[in-house]
Scaffold this motif. Structure first.
Motif, mmCIF file in Angstrom:
data_model
loop_
_atom_site.group_PDB
_atom_site.id
_atom_site.type_symbol
_atom_site.label_atom_id
_atom_site.label_comp_id
_atom_site.label_asym_id
_atom_site.label_seq_id
_atom_site.Cartn_x
_atom_site.Cartn_y
_atom_site.Cartn_z
ATOM 1 N N GLU A 58 0.847 -1.181 0.000
ATOM 2 C CA GLU A 58 0.000 0.000 0.000
ATOM 3 C C GLU A 58 0.885 1.233 0.000
ATOM 4 O O GLU A 58 2.009 1.186 0.496
ATOM 5 C CB GLU A 58 -0.884 0.056 1.239
ATOM 6 N N LEU A 59 0.359 2.321 -0.531
ATOM 7 C CA LEU A 59 1.046 3.604 -0.493
ATOM 8 C C LEU A 59 0.267 4.521 0.437
ATOM 9 O O LEU A 59 -0.955 4.656 0.299
ATOM 10 C CB LEU A 59 1.121 4.220 -1.894
ATOM 11 N N PHE A 60 0.957 5.120 1.386
ATOM 12 C CA PHE A 60 0.380 6.115 2.274
ATOM 13 C C PHE A 60 1.187 7.396 2.125
ATOM 14 O O PHE A 60 2.407 7.379 2.266
ATOM 15 C CB PHE A 60 0.450 5.659 3.738
ATOM 16 N N LEU A 61 0.515 8.493 1.837
ATOM 17 C CA LEU A 61 1.145 9.807 1.813
ATOM 18 C C LEU A 61 1.053 10.382 3.215
ATOM 19 O O LEU A 61 0.036 10.217 3.891
ATOM 20 C CB LEU A 61 0.428 10.708 0.809
ATOM 21 N N MET A 62 2.106 11.058 3.680
ATOM 22 C CA MET A 62 2.110 11.643 5.014
ATOM 23 C C MET A 62 2.008 13.161 4.903
ATOM 24 O O MET A 62 2.510 13.753 3.949
ATOM 25 C CB MET A 62 3.381 11.257 5.765
ATOM 26 N N CYS A 63 1.356 13.777 5.888
ATOM 27 C CA CYS A 63 1.220 15.231 5.912
ATOM 28 C C CYS A 63 1.287 15.710 7.359
ATOM 29 O O CYS A 63 1.138 14.928 8.289
ATOM 30 C CB CYS A 63 -0.086 15.656 5.244
ATOM 31 N N ASP A 64 1.501 17.017 7.537
ATOM 32 C CA ASP A 64 1.583 17.589 8.878
ATOM 33 C C ASP A 64 0.216 17.870 9.478
ATOM 34 O O ASP A 64 0.054 17.862 10.696
ATOM 35 C CB ASP A 64 2.397 18.885 8.863
ATOM 36 N N ASP A 65 -0.781 18.166 8.632
ATOM 37 C CA ASP A 65 -2.120 18.521 9.104
ATOM 38 C C ASP A 65 -3.125 17.918 8.131
ATOM 39 O O ASP A 65 -3.317 18.421 7.029
ATOM 40 C CB ASP A 65 -2.251 20.045 9.158
ATOM 41 N N VAL A 66 -3.763 16.825 8.530
ATOM 42 C CA VAL A 66 -4.613 16.085 7.607
ATOM 43 C C VAL A 66 -5.819 16.907 7.150
ATOM 44 O O VAL A 66 -6.172 16.880 5.967
ATOM 45 C CB VAL A 66 -5.016 14.708 8.193
ATOM 46 N N GLU A 67 -6.457 17.674 8.050
ATOM 47 C CA GLU A 67 -7.619 18.462 7.630
ATOM 48 C C GLU A 67 -7.230 19.560 6.647
ATOM 49 O O GLU A 67 -7.908 19.777 5.643
ATOM 50 C CB GLU A 67 -8.363 19.075 8.823
ATOM 51 N N ALA A 68 -6.136 20.271 6.912
ATOM 52 C CA ALA A 68 -5.695 21.336 6.007
ATOM 53 C C ALA A 68 -5.321 20.770 4.638
ATOM 54 O O ALA A 68 -5.649 21.354 3.600
ATOM 55 C CB ALA A 68 -4.509 22.090 6.612
ATOM 56 N N ARG A 88 -4.036 4.699 16.562
ATOM 57 C CA ARG A 88 -2.977 4.815 17.576
ATOM 58 C C ARG A 88 -1.763 5.541 17.014
ATOM 59 O O ARG A 88 -1.110 6.321 17.703
ATOM 60 C CB ARG A 88 -2.583 3.407 18.051
ATOM 61 N N TRP A 89 -1.495 5.348 15.735
ATOM 62 C CA TRP A 89 -0.276 5.854 15.093
ATOM 63 C C TRP A 89 -0.483 7.139 14.297
ATOM 64 O O TRP A 89 0.446 7.692 13.745
ATOM 65 C CB TRP A 89 0.309 4.779 14.186
ATOM 66 N N GLY A 90 -1.757 7.634 14.193
ATOM 67 C CA GLY A 90 -1.979 8.875 13.467
ATOM 68 C C GLY A 90 -3.424 9.064 13.050
ATOM 69 O O GLY A 90 -4.295 8.257 13.366
ATOM 70 N N ARG A 91 -3.663 10.117 12.303
ATOM 71 C CA ARG A 91 -4.997 10.471 11.810
ATOM 72 C C ARG A 91 -5.045 10.116 10.334
ATOM 73 O O ARG A 91 -4.301 10.659 9.533
ATOM 74 C CB ARG A 91 -5.230 11.952 12.039
ATOM 75 N N LEU A 92 -5.954 9.220 9.948
ATOM 76 C CA LEU A 92 -5.943 8.567 8.639
ATOM 77 C C LEU A 92 -7.173 8.897 7.810
ATOM 78 O O LEU A 92 -8.286 8.965 8.328
ATOM 79 C CB LEU A 92 -5.883 7.049 8.853
ATOM 80 N N THR A 93 -6.964 9.064 6.503
ATOM 81 C CA THR A 93 -8.041 9.121 5.523
ATOM 82 C C THR A 93 -7.544 8.405 4.270
ATOM 83 O O THR A 93 -6.408 7.932 4.230
ATOM 84 C CB THR A 93 -8.473 10.575 5.212
ATOM 85 N N ARG A 94 -8.403 8.314 3.261
ATOM 86 C CA ARG A 94 -8.017 7.713 1.978
ATOM 87 C C ARG A 94 -8.547 8.591 0.869
ATOM 88 O O ARG A 94 -9.611 9.183 0.986
ATOM 89 C CB ARG A 94 -8.574 6.294 1.843
ATOM 90 N N LEU A 95 -7.781 8.678 -0.229
ATOM 91 C CA LEU A 95 -8.220 9.461 -1.378
ATOM 92 C C LEU A 95 -8.236 8.592 -2.620
ATOM 93 O O LEU A 95 -7.498 7.614 -2.727
ATOM 94 C CB LEU A 95 -7.349 10.699 -1.571
ATOM 95 N N ARG A 96 -9.119 8.955 -3.543
ATOM 96 C CA ARG A 96 -9.261 8.206 -4.787
ATOM 97 C C ARG A 96 -8.382 8.819 -5.862
ATOM 98 O O ARG A 96 -8.380 10.028 -6.060
ATOM 99 C CB ARG A 96 -10.714 8.195 -5.258
ATOM 100 N N MET A 105 -3.710 8.545 3.255
ATOM 101 C CA MET A 105 -3.010 9.775 3.617
ATOM 102 C C MET A 105 -3.185 9.950 5.117
ATOM 103 O O MET A 105 -4.301 9.790 5.631
ATOM 104 C CB MET A 105 -3.594 10.976 2.876
ATOM 105 N N TYR A 106 -2.099 10.232 5.804
ATOM 106 C CA TYR A 106 -2.238 10.370 7.258
ATOM 107 C C TYR A 106 -1.268 11.375 7.844
ATOM 108 O O TYR A 106 -0.251 11.727 7.251
ATOM 109 C CB TYR A 106 -2.125 9.017 7.949
ATOM 110 N N GLU A 107 -1.668 11.851 9.018
ATOM 111 C CA GLU A 107 -0.873 12.746 9.846
ATOM 112 C C GLU A 107 -0.270 11.865 10.935
ATOM 113 O O GLU A 107 -0.970 11.411 11.835
ATOM 114 C CB GLU A 107 -1.803 13.804 10.451
ATOM 115 N N PRO A 108 1.031 11.544 10.821
ATOM 116 C CA PRO A 108 1.606 10.587 11.758
ATOM 117 C C PRO A 108 1.714 11.129 13.182
ATOM 118 O O PRO A 108 1.946 12.309 13.391
ATOM 119 C CB PRO A 108 2.992 10.301 11.178
#
Length: 116
Positions: A58-68, A88-96, A105-108
Motif C-alpha cells: 500500500e502507499l500512504f502519503l504523510m502530511c503535517d495537518d490532515v484536515e488542512a 494509535r499511530w496517526g490520523r488517517l483518511t483515503r483518497l481516490r 493519507m495520514y498525519e503521523p
C-alpha cells in the motif's frame, strides 16, 4: 549498494493518475521515455506489517495537518473515500486516484524515520 527505491502503482488509467501526481500533487518528475513519468517523492519510510491474509503493498502519503491537506486537495477536485479516523499511530483518511485506485493519507503520531 542500494541507493534508492522505486514504487510502482498499477492503474486502470495510468495517464489520469500520472496527471494527478504531476498537476494536483505537483510532484517534480522526469519523462523516462514515451510519456512514462517518474516522480520524485518526499522523504519516505517503509514498514513491514503482518499479512493477515493476502500479501500486498500500500502507499500512504504523510502530511503535517490532515484536515488542512484535505481542504487544499478537495479544492483541486480530489475525492476522499473515508472520513478521518483516529488511529494509535496517526490520523488517517483515503483518497481516490483518477484511475480508480486509492491511497492512504495520514498525519503521523509516531516517530518518523525520514529524518535519520
Amino acid at each position: 549498494m542500494i541507493n534508492g527505491a522505486h514504487i510502482v502503482i498499477h492503474s486502470h488509467d495510468a495517464e489520469a493518475d500520472r496527471a494527478f501526481f504531476r498537476d494536483v500533487l505537483e510532484y517534480p518528475h522526469v519523462d523516462a521515455g514515451g510519456g512514462w513519468l517518474v516522480f520524485k517523492l518526499p522523504p519516505a519510510e517503509v514498514a513491514v506489517h503482518p499479512a493477515g491474509g493476502r500479501e500486498g503493498q500500500e502507499l500512504f502519503l504523510m502530511c503535517d495537518d490532515v484536515e488542512a491537506t484535505m481542504r487544499a486537495l478537495s479544492a483541486k477536485g480530489v475525492e476522499f473515500t473515508q472520513p478521518v479516523t483516529e488511529q494509535r499511530w496517526g490520523r488517517l483518511t483515503r483518497l481516490r486516484l483518477p484511475g480508480g485506485g486509492e491511497v492512504g493519507m495520514y498525519e503521523p503520531r509516531h516517530a518518523r524515520a525520514t529524518g535519520l
